[in-house]
Design a protein around this motif. Structure first.
Motif, PDB file in Angstrom:
ATOM      1  N   VAL A 360       0.865  -1.145  -0.024  1.00 15.22           N
ATOM      2  CA  VAL A 360      -0.036  -0.285   0.161  1.00 15.22           C
ATOM      3  C   VAL A 360       0.845   1.262   0.113  1.00 15.22           C
ATOM      4  CG1 VAL A 360      -0.005   0.341   2.561  1.00 15.22           C
ATOM      5  CG2 VAL A 360      -2.032   1.091   1.157  1.00 15.22           C
ATOM      6  N   PHE A 361       2.240   1.196   0.297  1.00 16.01           N
ATOM      7  CA  PHE A 361       2.859   2.351   0.308  1.00 16.01           C
ATOM      8  C   PHE A 361       3.284   2.812  -1.028  1.00 16.01           C
ATOM      9  CE2 PHE A 361       4.287   0.482   4.841  1.00 16.01           C
ATOM     10  CZ  PHE A 361       3.073   1.114   5.379  1.00 16.01           C
ATOM     11  N   ASP A 362       3.593   1.833  -1.771  1.00 13.87           N
ATOM     12  CA  ASP A 362       3.721   1.970  -2.867  1.00 13.87           C
ATOM     13  C   ASP A 362       2.788   2.934  -4.130  1.00 13.87           C
ATOM     14  OD1 ASP A 362       6.051   0.392  -2.620  1.00 13.87           O
ATOM     15  OD2 ASP A 362       5.221  -1.415  -3.310  1.00 13.87           O
ATOM     16  N   ILE A 363       1.625   2.852  -3.394  1.00 15.92           N
ATOM     17  CA  ILE A 363       0.596   3.782  -3.993  1.00 15.92           C
ATOM     18  C   ILE A 363       0.319   5.048  -3.383  1.00 15.92           C
ATOM     19  CG2 ILE A 363      -0.729   1.693  -5.057  1.00 15.92           C
ATOM     20  CD1 ILE A 363      -2.656   1.821  -2.970  1.00 15.92           C
ATOM     21  N   GLY A 364       1.156   5.419  -2.594  1.00 15.23           N
ATOM     22  CA  GLY A 364       1.176   6.658  -1.920  1.00 15.23           C
ATOM     23  C   GLY A 364       0.616   6.851  -0.520  1.00 15.23           C
ATOM     24  N   ILE A 365       0.298   5.651  -0.125  1.00 16.29           N
ATOM     25  CA  ILE A 365      -0.468   5.634   1.399  1.00 16.29           C
ATOM     26  C   ILE A 365       0.679   5.679   2.168  1.00 16.29           C
ATOM     27  CG2 ILE A 365      -1.915   4.659   2.953  1.00 16.29           C
ATOM     28  CD1 ILE A 365      -3.153   5.689   0.467  1.00 16.29           C
ATOM     29  N   THR A 366       0.703   6.468   3.233  1.00 16.64           N
ATOM     30  CA  THR A 366       1.896   6.671   4.139  1.00 16.64           C
ATOM     31  C   THR A 366       1.222   6.075   5.646  1.00 16.64           C
ATOM     32  OG1 THR A 366       1.208   8.896   5.117  1.00 16.64           O
ATOM     33  CG2 THR A 366       2.758   8.418   3.210  1.00 16.64           C
ATOM     34  N   LYS A 367       2.347   5.894   6.675  1.00 14.18           N
ATOM     35  CA  LYS A 367       1.928   5.515   8.086  1.00 14.18           C
ATOM     36  C   LYS A 367       1.083   6.705   8.721  1.00 14.18           C
ATOM     37  CE  LYS A 367       5.470   1.998   8.761  1.00 14.18           C
ATOM     38  NZ  LYS A 367       6.857   1.691   9.567  1.00 14.18           N
ATOM     39  N   GLN A 368       1.705   7.733   8.403  1.00 17.75           N
ATOM     40  CA  GLN A 368       0.777   9.047   9.046  1.00 17.75           C
ATOM     41  C   GLN A 368      -0.714   9.121   8.464  1.00 17.75           C
ATOM     42  OE1 GLN A 368       2.876  12.557   8.396  1.00 17.75           O
ATOM     43  NE2 GLN A 368       1.084  14.090   9.310  1.00 17.75           N
ATOM     44  N   MET A 369      -0.945   8.793   7.377  1.00 14.99           N
ATOM     45  CA  MET A 369      -2.344   8.742   6.890  1.00 14.99           C
ATOM     46  C   MET A 369      -3.080   7.816   7.570  1.00 14.99           C
ATOM     47  SD  MET A 369      -1.448   9.175   2.771  1.00 14.99           S
ATOM     48  CE  MET A 369      -2.818   9.205   2.205  1.00 14.99           C
ATOM     49  N   ILE A 370      -2.488   6.527   7.668  1.00 11.20           N
ATOM     50  CA  ILE A 370      -3.191   5.450   8.296  1.00 11.20           C
ATOM     51  C   ILE A 370      -3.643   5.715   9.792  1.00 11.20           C
ATOM     52  CG2 ILE A 370      -2.990   3.055   9.027  1.00 11.20           C
ATOM     53  CD1 ILE A 370      -1.292   2.562   6.809  1.00 11.20           C
ATOM     54  N   GLU A 371      -2.626   6.433  10.637  1.00 11.68           N
ATOM     55  CA  GLU A 371      -2.937   6.642  11.618  1.00 11.68           C
ATOM     56  C   GLU A 371      -3.905   7.774  12.039  1.00 11.68           C
ATOM     57  OE1 GLU A 371       1.092   8.026  13.595  1.00 11.68           O
ATOM     58  OE2 GLU A 371       1.927   6.279  13.129  1.00 11.68           O
ATOM     59  N   GLU A 372      -3.826   8.815  11.100  1.00 15.72           N
ATOM     60  CA  GLU A 372      -4.974  10.008  11.029  1.00 15.72           C
ATOM     61  C   GLU A 372      -6.398   9.650  10.897  1.00 15.72           C
ATOM     62  OE1 GLU A 372      -3.111  12.697   8.252  1.00 15.72           O
ATOM     63  OE2 GLU A 372      -1.751  13.751   9.565  1.00 15.72           O
ATOM     64  N   LYS A 373      -6.269   8.432   9.769  1.00 15.17           N
ATOM     65  CA  LYS A 373      -7.631   7.926   9.400  1.00 15.17           C
ATOM     66  C   LYS A 373      -8.257   7.176  10.752  1.00 15.17           C
ATOM     67  CE  LYS A 373      -8.727   7.109   5.372  1.00 15.17           C
ATOM     68  NZ  LYS A 373     -10.289   7.959   5.126  1.00 15.17           N
ATOM     69  N   PHE A 374      -7.383   6.591  11.484  1.00 17.63           N
ATOM     70  CA  PHE A 374      -7.743   5.831  12.443  1.00 17.63           C
ATOM     71  C   PHE A 374      -8.404   6.621  13.694  1.00 17.63           C
ATOM     72  CE2 PHE A 374      -7.522   3.833  16.752  1.00 17.63           C
ATOM     73  CZ  PHE A 374      -7.679   2.611  16.398  1.00 17.63           C
ATOM     74  N   VAL A 375      -7.598   7.678  13.740  1.00 20.36           N
ATOM     75  CA  VAL A 375      -8.171   8.642  15.118  1.00 20.36           C
ATOM     76  C   VAL A 375      -9.535   9.458  14.471  1.00 20.36           C
ATOM     77  CG1 VAL A 375      -7.558  10.603  16.244  1.00 20.36           C
ATOM     78  CG2 VAL A 375      -5.865   9.000  15.713  1.00 20.36           C
ATOM     79  N   THR A 389      -1.251   6.039  20.483  1.00 22.11           N
ATOM     80  CA  THR A 389       0.268   5.805  20.111  1.00 22.11           C
ATOM     81  C   THR A 389      -0.085   4.536  19.342  1.00 22.11           C
ATOM     82  OG1 THR A 389       0.875   4.284  21.996  1.00 22.11           O
ATOM     83  CG2 THR A 389       1.435   6.688  22.108  1.00 22.11           C
ATOM     84  N   PHE A 390       0.976   4.666  18.027  1.00 21.42           N
ATOM     85  CA  PHE A 390       0.998   3.543  16.905  1.00 21.42           C
ATOM     86  C   PHE A 390       2.365   2.937  16.836  1.00 21.42           C
ATOM     87  CE2 PHE A 390      -2.466   6.659  15.951  1.00 21.42           C
ATOM     88  CZ  PHE A 390      -3.463   5.699  15.543  1.00 21.42           C
ATOM     89  N   GLU A 391       2.223   1.532  16.844  1.00 22.29           N
ATOM     90  CA  GLU A 391       3.289   0.794  16.343  1.00 22.29           C
ATOM     91  C   GLU A 391       3.009  -0.201  15.353  1.00 22.29           C
ATOM     92  OE1 GLU A 391       5.850  -0.726  20.001  1.00 22.29           O
ATOM     93  OE2 GLU A 391       3.611  -0.732  20.621  1.00 22.29           O
ATOM     94  N   PHE A 392       3.901  -0.358  14.195  1.00 19.16           N
ATOM     95  CA  PHE A 392       3.720  -1.167  13.235  1.00 19.16           C
ATOM     96  C   PHE A 392       4.503  -2.240  13.299  1.00 19.16           C
ATOM     97  CE2 PHE A 392       2.164   2.932  11.865  1.00 19.16           C
ATOM     98  CZ  PHE A 392       1.333   2.790  10.902  1.00 19.16           C
ATOM     99  N   PHE A 393       4.343  -3.496  12.869  1.00 17.58           N
ATOM    100  CA  PHE A 393       4.839  -4.777  13.140  1.00 17.58           C
ATOM    101  C   PHE A 393       4.764  -5.560  11.754  1.00 17.58           C
ATOM    102  CE2 PHE A 393       3.520  -3.439  17.307  1.00 17.58           C
ATOM    103  CZ  PHE A 393       4.541  -3.844  18.136  1.00 17.58           C
ATOM    104  N   GLU A 394       5.726  -6.472  11.620  1.00 22.63           N
ATOM    105  CA  GLU A 394       5.553  -7.482  10.576  1.00 22.63           C
ATOM    106  C   GLU A 394       4.674  -8.523  10.950  1.00 22.63           C
ATOM    107  OE1 GLU A 394       9.192  -9.244   9.334  1.00 22.63           O
ATOM    108  OE2 GLU A 394      10.552  -7.304   9.081  1.00 22.63           O
ATOM    109  N   GLN A 395       4.551  -8.800  12.076  1.00 18.12           N
ATOM    110  CA  GLN A 395       3.373 -10.082  12.341  1.00 18.12           C
ATOM    111  C   GLN A 395       3.093  -9.695  13.960  1.00 18.12           C
ATOM    112  OE1 GLN A 395       6.308 -13.313  12.215  1.00 18.12           O
ATOM    113  NE2 GLN A 395       5.297 -14.008  10.081  1.00 18.12           N
ATOM    114  N   LEU A 396       1.865 -10.057  14.132  1.00 20.71           N
ATOM    115  CA  LEU A 396       1.477 -10.139  15.640  1.00 20.71           C
ATOM    116  C   LEU A 396       1.223 -11.499  15.873  1.00 20.71           C
ATOM    117  CD1 LEU A 396      -0.929  -7.271  15.694  1.00 20.71           C
ATOM    118  CD2 LEU A 396       1.265  -7.176  16.674  1.00 20.71           C
ATOM    119  N   PHE A 397       1.808 -12.047  17.132  1.00 23.33           N
ATOM    120  CA  PHE A 397       1.525 -13.460  17.480  1.00 23.33           C
ATOM    121  C   PHE A 397       0.551 -13.543  18.548  1.00 23.33           C
ATOM    122  CE2 PHE A 397       5.729 -13.193  15.998  1.00 23.33           C
ATOM    123  CZ  PHE A 397       6.006 -13.883  15.417  1.00 23.33           C
TER     124      PHE A 397
END
Length: 414
Positions: A360-375, A389-397
């Motif tokens: 999704v980052f390849d089409i211009g979506i950023t982590k900040q945009m995801i965070e702002e849309k969440f709030v 506060t936001f954290e990004f992970f490869e996997q959640l166990f």
């Protein structure tokens, strides 16, 4: 309603001391709704008397012991006779064969929290295998361990897997990183956690197989099973579900949302009669389905109602509002959220853990945009001043204590 459920209710009131201690005996109950709702707290308070006297002399070798995962903080110990337990599984096997051509003889893989084999040298078994079935422990998972487990699954060549959605995501990652597929795999059955469209789509894309959702609980086993047309059909041979307005103790009609009560006609050692399972949903009485099944259809509309956001004034908010937020993000940002968890640390402080499809980052979506849309999409006045506060992970166990990935947790200092 089927007379079998009246008979199991009568049996419970005449052989189970916990039911015998209630204010009214069975002869005083004229309508089904006269039977009080069974709460988990009632069972916990009477755990020694929630056992049918008809089975007091039964050899322990003929009893299957189970327990609930305790995700709400209240864990129940359960008992089944072997005959009843096997009987409860027959309908779901009929559905598996009818809809997905899956038979008991087909090789299967699964993941467990507690091994059926017990312990070896003080440690739980990492794997268990019996004939055509192979299981793997969900304890102490990490990236390398998942790759090792996946290699063993590939070597085992299962025809199908029974797994939680969180485990499906880990297996998808392992498949993509190892660049190995499972040529024999033709079906995956999800169970035990909330299933999102994103998890289903990714699983089907990675493994190229059919999938279905299985709704149940350890107390009564399968409640409903998904057909190829997406409807969750009630296992009516075993289960009588009701939707009720829990505050007014009134039954609701078809299509109305309320709390789900479950009665099982199968378990005679621990009979669950009008049991408040903790889910909310809708039951459709006469919903025609292309699969031809005429059983009622159940639709879950929220998570366990016990999983609530706690406010400083003592009020509670259903944490399902966060599921809605994730659904909005996935709708607007091409299904980018693959896993998530929200942790409440204080009355107005939340940590949001996200696993995002990096494409999704390849089409211009950023982590900040995801965070702002969440709030921006937390539509709850009481949370307008909350801090995220936001954290990004490869996997959640999955969690060590219950083997599930709970999408909402509380870690508040009380």
């Amino acid at each position: 309603m089927d007379k079998r459920f009246w008979r199991i209710a009568e049996y419970a009131y005449k052989t189970v001391p916990m039911y015998m201690k209630r204010d009214k005996n069975f002869e005083e109950l004229h309508e089904w709704t006269d039977i009080p709702v069974l709460e988990k707290t009632e069972i916990l308070k009477n755990s020694d008397s929630f056992f049918s006297t008809a089975f007091f002399s039964m050899d322990g070798k003929n009893i299957v012991k189970r327990h609930t995962s305790g995700t709400t903080g209240r864990c129940l110990e359960l008992n089944w006779s072997i005959d009843d337990y096997k009987k409860s599984l027959i309908p779901v096997w009929v559905y598996r064969k009818k809809y997905y051509d899956i038979k008991p003889s087909d090789k299967m893989c699964y993941f467990y929290t507690t091994s059926n084999l017990g312990y070896f040298d003080g440690k739980e078994y990492e794997e268990e295998e019996s004939g055509n079935v192979k299981g793997f422990s969900k304890n102490n998972l990490n990236h390398q361990k998942m790759l090792d487990i996946y290699a063993k699954i590939v070597k085992f060549n299962p025809v199908w897997m029974l797994i939680q959605p969180s485990m499906a995501m880990l297996l998808c990652d392992a498949s993509e990183k190892s660049k190995m597929g499972i040529s024999s795999l033709k079906y995956i059955e999800f169970t035990g956690e909330m299933l999102t469209n994103e998890v289903r789509k990714r699983t089907e894309k990675v493994f190229g197989c059919k999938t279905a959702n299985h709704y149940g609980c350890n107390e009564v086993n399968t409640i409903a099973f998904e057909c190829p047309y997406g409807n969750m059909h009630v296992i009516s041979n075993n289960i009588y579900p009701e939707i009720v307005d829990i505050e007014n103790k009134e039954p609701l009609t078809t299509g109305q949302e309320g709390e789900l009560l479950i009665t099982s006609s199968v378990n005679r050692i621990n009979p669950f009669i009008r049991y408040r399972i903790g889910d909310k949903g809708i039951i459709y009485e006469n919903k025609k389905c292309q699969c031809g099944c005429e059983s009622r259809v159940v639709e879950l509309t929220s998570a366990r109602v016990h999983e609530c956001i706690e406010m400083e004034d003592g009020s509670k908010i259903n944490s399902y509002i966060f599921v809605h937020v994730i659904e909005v993000i996935n709708r607007d940002y091409d299904g980018c959220i693959q896993q998530f968890q929200v942790v409440q640390y204080d009355y107005n402080k939340f940590n949001v853990k996200l696993v995002v499809d990096e494409e999704v980052f390849d089409i211009g979506i950023t982590k900040q945009m995801i965070e702002e849309k969440f709030v921006a999409n937390v539509f709850q006045n009481d949370l307008e001043n909350a801090v995220y506060t936001f954290e990004f992970f490869e996997q959640l166990f999955p969690e060590e204590e219950n083997g599930k990935l709970n999408w909402f947790k509380k870690k508040m200092k009380m």
